[in-house]
Motif scaffolding. Structure first.
Motif, short mmCIF file in Angstrom:
data_model
loop_
_atom_site.label_atom_id
_atom_site.label_comp_id
_atom_site.label_asym_id
_atom_site.label_seq_id
_atom_site.Cartn_x
_atom_site.Cartn_y
_atom_site.Cartn_z
N SER A 160 0.82 -1.22 0.00
CA SER A 160 0.00 0.00 0.00
C SER A 160 0.85 1.26 0.00
CB SER A 160 -0.93 0.01 1.22
OG SER A 160 -1.78 -1.11 1.24
N TYR A 161 1.96 1.26 0.75
CA TYR A 161 2.70 2.50 0.99
C TYR A 161 4.16 2.48 0.56
CZ TYR A 161 -1.51 3.53 3.54
OH TYR A 161 -2.83 3.72 3.87
N GLY A 162 4.67 1.33 0.14
CA GLY A 162 6.07 1.26 -0.29
C GLY A 162 6.32 2.06 -1.55
N ASP A 163 7.50 2.64 -1.64
CA ASP A 163 7.84 3.46 -2.80
C ASP A 163 7.85 2.67 -4.11
OD1 ASP A 163 8.11 5.69 -1.22
OD2 ASP A 163 10.29 5.51 -1.00
N LEU A 166 2.43 1.21 -4.36
CA LEU A 166 1.40 2.24 -4.53
C LEU A 166 1.66 3.50 -3.70
CD1 LEU A 166 -1.89 0.15 -4.68
CD2 LEU A 166 -0.47 1.00 -6.56
N GLY A 167 2.71 3.49 -2.88
CA GLY A 167 2.97 4.64 -2.02
C GLY A 167 2.94 5.99 -2.72
N PRO A 168 3.62 6.13 -3.87
CA PRO A 168 3.66 7.44 -4.53
C PRO A 168 2.35 7.85 -5.21
CG PRO A 168 5.54 6.07 -5.15
CD PRO A 168 4.54 5.18 -4.49
N GLY A 174 -4.68 14.05 1.59
CA GLY A 174 -5.85 13.28 1.97
C GLY A 174 -5.55 11.93 2.59
N ARG A 175 -4.61 11.18 1.97
CA ARG A 175 -4.35 9.84 2.49
C ARG A 175 -3.73 9.88 3.87
NH1 ARG A 175 -6.75 5.05 1.68
NH2 ARG A 175 -5.45 3.37 2.49
N TYR A 237 -4.48 2.78 -6.80
CA TYR A 237 -4.38 1.81 -7.90
C TYR A 237 -4.87 2.44 -9.20
CZ TYR A 237 -5.04 -2.12 -10.99
OH TYR A 237 -4.96 -2.95 -12.09
N HIS A 238 -5.95 3.19 -9.13
CA HIS A 238 -6.47 3.87 -10.32
C HIS A 238 -5.40 4.81 -10.90
CE1 HIS A 238 -9.47 5.80 -12.92
NE2 HIS A 238 -8.95 6.95 -12.55
#
Length: 284
Positions: A160-163, A166-168, A174-175, A237-238
């Motif tokens: 979810s958050y790794g560079d 999907l992190g970037p 907002g997140r 993801y979008h």
């Protein structure tokens, strides 16, 4: 909220893949409102999305309105719940755009949307719309954990958050606001009787810490294949897919990793739990 407002975003996936809010949440919302006000004329659900949290208000208020800045979401909500009035408007100006009278609304709700707002403007707009002793309530969820599988949860959070993943691609701030479960305090000159209920499942704590409240527990048992669909509903993801249209599916990559590490298949049942927050307040 650019990802969800994008005409290419699938409101169908969002509606089917996201967890639903427990009835206990709405029961407590109505209980709180009854403690402070006897009026149940108008309820407005701001950032209503496909209307999943708007519909439970029907029957409890004479008129229910859902608003969202996304035409895609409003279209989906109107098709699914034709008995409710849905309108496109910005959260910070919704009462002006809808032509609502000053201090005419009894309840304003925001489900999984307030992290997109300019909070100072929204609090002022909500207070303008609410009757004295009317209720503003907002809640949301973030960061699912896989119950009983801490290593798999760690893999999911890293994805979810790794560079490298999907992190970037999360829209900020907002997140981060959502992960921290909206720590901003409501203005005391506008609201009173503030209640906050937090639940921490993933291990990520907001700046003020966090203690678990059983007021709002969000849990869902799904096959592994549904976890993939849930990832497809993420704005990150979008955004990743739009920037990498020809790349191998990054979501399928993490699902394959979970399968190989745990011996899971697409039909393996998993219990997901989410970090959640519920904040309620009364207009002065």
């Amino acid at each position: 909220m650019s990802a969800f407002a994008d005409n290419t975003f699938s409101s169908e996936i969002y509606s089917s893949a996201r967890p639903t809010y427990p009835q206990e949440l709405f029961d407590y919302l109505f209980e709180y409102h009854n403690r402070h006000s006897a009026s149940r004329e108008i309820a407005v659900d701001v950032a209503c999305g496909p209307g999943e949290a708007t519909h439970p208000l029907v029957g409890h208020f004479d008129k229910v309105i859902g608003t969202d800045s996304s035409q895609v979401m409003v279209k989906k909500a109107s098709e699914k719940y034709p008995e409710i009035t849905f309108e496109v408007s910005k959260a910070e100006t919704f009462s002006h755009e809808l032509g609502l009278d000053l201090h005419s609304v009894d309840l304003i709700t925001v489900a999984e949307g307030i992290h997109w707002f300019d909070l100072s403007k929204f609090f002022a707009e909500a207070h303008r719309a609410l009757k004295p002793n009317g209720t503003l309530a907002y809640w949301g969820y973030c960061d699912s954990s896989i119950v009983g599988h801490p290593d798999a949860t760690k893999t999911l959070i890293e994805f979810s958050y790794g560079d490298k993943y999907l992190g970037p691609y999360w829209e900020q701030p907002g997140r981060t606001n959502l992960r921290n479960r909206i720590p901003t305090e409501p203005p005391t000159e506008l609201f009173t009787a503030v209640e906050r209920h937090d639940r921490n499942e993933s291990g990520h704590l907001p700046p003020a810490g966090g203690k678990n409240s059983d007021r709002f527990v969000l849990r869902k048992e799904v096959p592994l294949s549904s976890l993939l669909k849930y990832i497809y509903s993420w704005s990150s993801y979008h955004n990743w897919r739009k920037e990498n249209p020809d790349a191998p599916d990054i979501a399928q990559e993490v699902i394959t990793k979970l399968k190989e590490a745990n011996g899971w298949t697409d039909s393996t049942l998993l219990t997901l739990q989410w970090d959640t927050f519920l904040v309620l307040m009364t207009a002065k």
